[in-house]
Design a protein around this motif. Sequence first.
Motif, PDB file in Angstrom:
ATOM      1  N   ASP A 279       0.972  -1.101  -0.152  1.00 56.91           N
ATOM      2  CA  ASP A 279       0.041  -0.012  -0.007  1.00 56.91           C
ATOM      3  C   ASP A 279       0.971   1.159  -0.077  1.00 56.91           C
ATOM      4  O   ASP A 279       0.612   2.342  -0.650  1.00 56.91           O
ATOM      5  CB  ASP A 279      -0.982  -0.094   1.280  1.00 56.91           C
ATOM      6  CG  ASP A 279      -1.882   1.114   1.292  1.00 56.91           C
ATOM      7  OD1 ASP A 279      -2.384   1.519   0.237  1.00 56.91           O
ATOM      8  OD2 ASP A 279      -1.898   1.817   2.125  1.00 56.91           O
ATOM      9  N   ARG A 282       2.309   1.598  -3.191  1.00 61.64           N
ATOM     10  CA  ARG A 282       1.237   2.245  -4.325  1.00 61.64           C
ATOM     11  C   ARG A 282       1.042   3.941  -4.190  1.00 61.64           C
ATOM     12  O   ARG A 282       0.958   4.665  -5.116  1.00 61.64           O
ATOM     13  CB  ARG A 282      -0.224   1.492  -4.139  1.00 61.64           C
ATOM     14  CG  ARG A 282      -0.597   0.132  -4.648  1.00 61.64           C
ATOM     15  CD  ARG A 282      -1.701  -0.162  -4.527  1.00 61.64           C
ATOM     16  NE  ARG A 282      -2.346  -0.287  -3.468  1.00 61.64           N
ATOM     17  CZ  ARG A 282      -2.372  -1.200  -2.568  1.00 61.64           C
ATOM     18  NH1 ARG A 282      -1.583  -2.169  -2.853  1.00 61.64           N
ATOM     19  NH2 ARG A 282      -2.951  -1.072  -1.273  1.00 61.64           N
ATOM     20  N   TRP A 287       1.694   3.764  -8.154  1.00 66.87           N
ATOM     21  CA  TRP A 287       1.231   2.512  -8.751  1.00 66.87           C
ATOM     22  C   TRP A 287      -0.474   2.612  -9.051  1.00 66.87           C
ATOM     23  O   TRP A 287      -1.060   3.494  -8.206  1.00 66.87           O
ATOM     24  CB  TRP A 287       1.611   1.185  -8.276  1.00 66.87           C
ATOM     25  CG  TRP A 287       2.917   0.936  -8.063  1.00 66.87           C
ATOM     26  CD1 TRP A 287       4.018   1.520  -8.808  1.00 66.87           C
ATOM     27  CD2 TRP A 287       3.699   0.056  -7.272  1.00 66.87           C
ATOM     28  NE1 TRP A 287       5.225   1.108  -8.161  1.00 66.87           N
ATOM     29  CE2 TRP A 287       5.227  -0.040  -7.522  1.00 66.87           C
ATOM     30  CE3 TRP A 287       3.204  -0.959  -6.222  1.00 66.87           C
ATOM     31  CZ2 TRP A 287       5.984  -0.809  -6.945  1.00 66.87           C
ATOM     32  CZ3 TRP A 287       3.952  -1.800  -5.635  1.00 66.87           C
ATOM     33  CH2 TRP A 287       5.455  -1.726  -5.994  1.00 66.87           C
ATOM     34  N   ALA A 288      -0.909   2.205  -9.908  1.00 69.05           N
ATOM     35  CA  ALA A 288      -2.151   1.767 -10.139  1.00 69.05           C
ATOM     36  C   ALA A 288      -2.972   1.257  -9.261  1.00 69.05           C
ATOM     37  O   ALA A 288      -2.361   0.399  -8.342  1.00 69.05           O
ATOM     38  CB  ALA A 288      -2.606   1.335 -11.564  1.00 69.05           C
ATOM     39  N   THR A 289      -4.199   1.908  -8.795  1.00 65.84           N
ATOM     40  CA  THR A 289      -4.924   1.432  -7.761  1.00 65.84           C
ATOM     41  C   THR A 289      -6.065   0.479  -8.042  1.00 65.84           C
ATOM     42  O   THR A 289      -6.686  -0.097  -7.133  1.00 65.84           O
ATOM     43  CB  THR A 289      -5.469   2.318  -6.970  1.00 65.84           C
ATOM     44  OG1 THR A 289      -6.214   3.367  -7.590  1.00 65.84           O
ATOM     45  CG2 THR A 289      -4.312   3.188  -6.192  1.00 65.84           C
ATOM     46  N   GLY A 290      -6.311   0.354  -9.490  1.00 66.12           N
ATOM     47  CA  GLY A 290      -7.334  -0.482  -9.866  1.00 66.12           C
ATOM     48  C   GLY A 290      -7.151  -1.982  -9.786  1.00 66.12           C
ATOM     49  O   GLY A 290      -5.996  -2.476  -9.723  1.00 66.12           O
ATOM     50  N   GLN A 291      -8.367  -2.965  -9.425  1.00 64.65           N
ATOM     51  CA  GLN A 291      -7.994  -4.378  -9.174  1.00 64.65           C
ATOM     52  C   GLN A 291      -8.696  -5.111 -10.308  1.00 64.65           C
ATOM     53  O   GLN A 291      -9.083  -6.241 -10.267  1.00 64.65           O
ATOM     54  CB  GLN A 291      -8.999  -4.700  -7.918  1.00 64.65           C
ATOM     55  CG  GLN A 291      -8.109  -3.924  -6.686  1.00 64.65           C
ATOM     56  CD  GLN A 291      -8.874  -4.558  -5.486  1.00 64.65           C
ATOM     57  OE1 GLN A 291      -9.561  -4.918  -5.303  1.00 64.65           O
ATOM     58  NE2 GLN A 291      -8.280  -3.881  -4.526  1.00 64.65           N
ATOM     59  N   GLY A 292      -8.599  -4.409 -11.558  1.00 62.58           N
ATOM     60  CA  GLY A 292      -9.230  -5.239 -12.676  1.00 62.58           C
ATOM     61  C   GLY A 292     -10.540  -5.311 -12.603  1.00 62.58           C
ATOM     62  O   GLY A 292     -11.340  -4.538 -12.261  1.00 62.58           O
ATOM     63  N   GLY A 293     -11.282  -6.171 -13.371  1.00 68.18           N
ATOM     64  CA  GLY A 293     -12.493  -6.336 -13.689  1.00 68.18           C
ATOM     65  C   GLY A 293     -12.984  -6.282 -15.086  1.00 68.18           C
ATOM     66  O   GLY A 293     -12.105  -5.888 -15.969  1.00 68.18           O
TER      67      GLY A 293
END
Length: 293
Positions: A279, A282, A287-293
């Motif tokens: 964390d 990030r 760093w990117a904080t999105g978790q995909g999807g």
Amino acid sequence: MEQFHNIGLIGRLGSPQVIDTVRRLSRYLQQQGLNPILEESIASVMPGHNQQVAALKAMGEVADLAVVIGGDGSLLGAARAIARHGVPVVGVNRGRLGFLTDISPDDIEDKIADVLAGHYTSESRFLLGAQVHRKGEVVGEGVGLNDVILHPGKSTRMIALDLYIDGQFVYHQRSDGLIISTPTGSTAYALSGGGPIMHPKLDALVIVPMFPHTLSSRPIVVDGNSELKIVISEQNPTYPHISCDGQTHIHCAPGDAITIRKRPHKLRLIHPLSYNFYDTCRTKLGWATGQGG
């Protein structure tokens, strides 16, 4: 559970926000029936404090816990002085978010209360010792929690050097110098030099060349117990420097040998239970904080 009664308060000078936080924390600790001990330089700018005072080098002898208020640089200096005493250190951030100073001053009472109640995680971080040898004599030494760096000083000329690891010749190199970093320092100057991020729990060192003359010179990760030796060429035309954590500086000469090895005493670093290394990466490194999807 450890009982913390004598709490050392170490703050970065030159910041009114740090002074405010030290005062606030000192009041809170007194209200809890505890004994705050002010580091002498911060005490000197807090007239009328009526608190116990100790020099930084003595803080490890009188405190059960040290709280550093400032940034990572402040904690580096405190760590070098305190580590050998085994006193745990916790960092309160009063600058940009730090990798080492991770408690926000906005919730300092709650977080310190958690630490005092035993609700924290504890890590061991090793330090590096550097010695400069000239004709068989030690002419300088220093300690770093982040790194030991050989660099040109004020010169703009490359350094000719030989590197040995555990007595084995590795290479001859011409470069702006070398960064020898602990896992703690891998997110500091070594990162900007192209080195890898190492998790703090690793027992390893990374050797990062600074602008090497050959593109095939890459960072090398080695065992944390390795002994490194850098020999500056007798023909080197300049007098480079060794820096430890960017705070201790030693002048070197052509022909000098620098030995770098792990120090026996480790820093005990305390974090709130909410601390998460990734964390922090990030947030600090974007760093990117999105978790995909």
